[in-house]
Design a protein around this motif. Structure first.
Motif: not given
Length: 114
Positions: A49-63
């Motif tokens: 829920p909330r931020m799924d693993g794909i979104q987390l991965t994208e957030t990590i890569r964009a950081s």
């Protein structure tokens, strides 16, 4: 992982291999914990829920700070389409829970963090 059983299995597997483990219940929690630093790899589920693993991965890569942090997705979503989506998001590895084995997870992590 949103499944306590899977979280516990992954945590105990990694701790038995000598890794220090911080547990998060979803991607938002994981992202918040990452801000404290000190992590060598992220192991995440896609369907949380909330931020799924794909979104987390994208957030990590964009950081700028965490862009090179290895990400391993462990998920029951094991179709070719889901796998491609996870790898396109920037995951370093994508492991289906149907074929999950503890040694395989450890081997992947050892390859990524040395």
């Amino acid at each position: 992982d949103d499944s306590i059983t899977t979280r516990t299995l992954e945590q105990s597997t990694l701790e038995a291999a000598g890794y220090d483990v911080a547990v998060a219940v979803d991607g938002t929690d994981a992202w918040a914990r990452l801000q404290g630093g000190g992590f060598d790899v992220v192991v995440a589920d896609v369907g949380v829920p909330r931020m799924d693993g794909i979104q987390l991965t994208e957030t990590i890569r964009a950081s700028g700070r965490f862009a090179s942090l290895p990400v391993v997705l462990v998920t029951s979503l094991d179709s070719a389409e889901h796998r491609a989506r996870g790898l396109e998001a920037g995951a370093d590895a994508y492991i289906g829970k149907g074929s999950f084995d503890q040694q395989g997870l450890l081997d992947v992590i050892r390859q990524l963090v040395g």
